[in-house]
Design an enzyme around this catalytic site. Sequence first.
Site, PDB file in Angstrom:
ATOM      1  N   CYS A  86       0.836  -1.196   0.000  1.00  0.00           N
ATOM      2  CA  CYS A  86       0.000   0.000   0.000  1.00  0.00           C
ATOM      3  C   CYS A  86       0.881   1.260   0.000  1.00  0.00           C
ATOM      4  CB  CYS A  86      -0.969  -0.033   1.179  1.00  0.00           C
ATOM      5  SG  CYS A  86      -2.386   1.074   1.001  1.00  0.00           S
ATOM      6  N   HIS A 195      -3.411  -5.767   1.063  1.00  0.00           N
ATOM      7  CA  HIS A 195      -2.718  -5.990   2.336  1.00  0.00           C
ATOM      8  C   HIS A 195      -2.654  -7.471   2.720  1.00  0.00           C
ATOM      9  CE1 HIS A 195      -2.436  -1.772   3.878  1.00  0.00           C
ATOM     10  NE2 HIS A 195      -3.438  -1.593   3.040  1.00  0.00           N
ATOM     11  N   GLU A 197      -0.788  -8.776   4.905  1.00  0.00           N
ATOM     12  CA  GLU A 197      -0.584  -8.896   6.350  1.00  0.00           C
ATOM     13  C   GLU A 197      -1.911  -8.868   7.109  1.00  0.00           C
ATOM     14  OE1 GLU A 197      -0.940  -4.465   5.884  1.00  0.00           O
ATOM     15  OE2 GLU A 197      -0.320  -6.179   4.685  1.00  0.00           O
TER      16      GLU A 197
END
Length: 228
Positions: A86, A195, A197
Amino acid sequence: MKFAVIVFPGSNCDVDMYHAIKDELGEEAEYVWHTADNLDQFDGILLPGGFSYGDYLRSGAIARFSTVMTEVVKAANAGKPVLGICNGFQILLEAGLLPGAMRRNRDLKFICRPVQLQVENAETAFTNSYSQGDVINIPVAHGEGNYYCDEVTLETLKVNNQIVFTYKGDNPNGSLEKIAGIINQQGNVLGMMPHPERAVDSLLGSNDGLRLFQSIVKNWRESHVVNA
């Protein structure tokens, strides 16, 4: 394997990144402030999402000049894996470690929702735990994720198989050719808007992102002949 989680003023996904590495992957991770001037002790570099320096001027434009970015470039040139997610992707673009630029989302609105990605290149240091063509569920959260590059750069990305992820079906931000993530020609720097994560445990709605981090460790261990 030891990862540096770079923290800029305005980073807000650094804790998620640390959790993914430390708790889900079981590897070492350390927060590194943007003023750091040495990353030699780390095997991999992670640039998390957020709003570095408030996204003033444009996303990543100021963070690109942080002291630590000299070391990030050094690590990238040395062949270490560098992942920008990002805002981290935006910073890598601004630093010239990846080609192209980010524009405001097509509808000029902030987008925060799960999306489907297609794995376009499963033979990278970041995707070797996926299969070619896999469709994975990863969330996005950005206002400037509309990837753009000129025709010559796009052709180069295609010829070198540098387009790693594309949006499957819906193109949430209007990115050129539905591009969601690209890699450098050397294969050790990846930037992506979604994302992973935030998709490392089924409790979060998806664990499809965990394989990306597992791929990094797998590649590192194979290249360093480490058995574990």
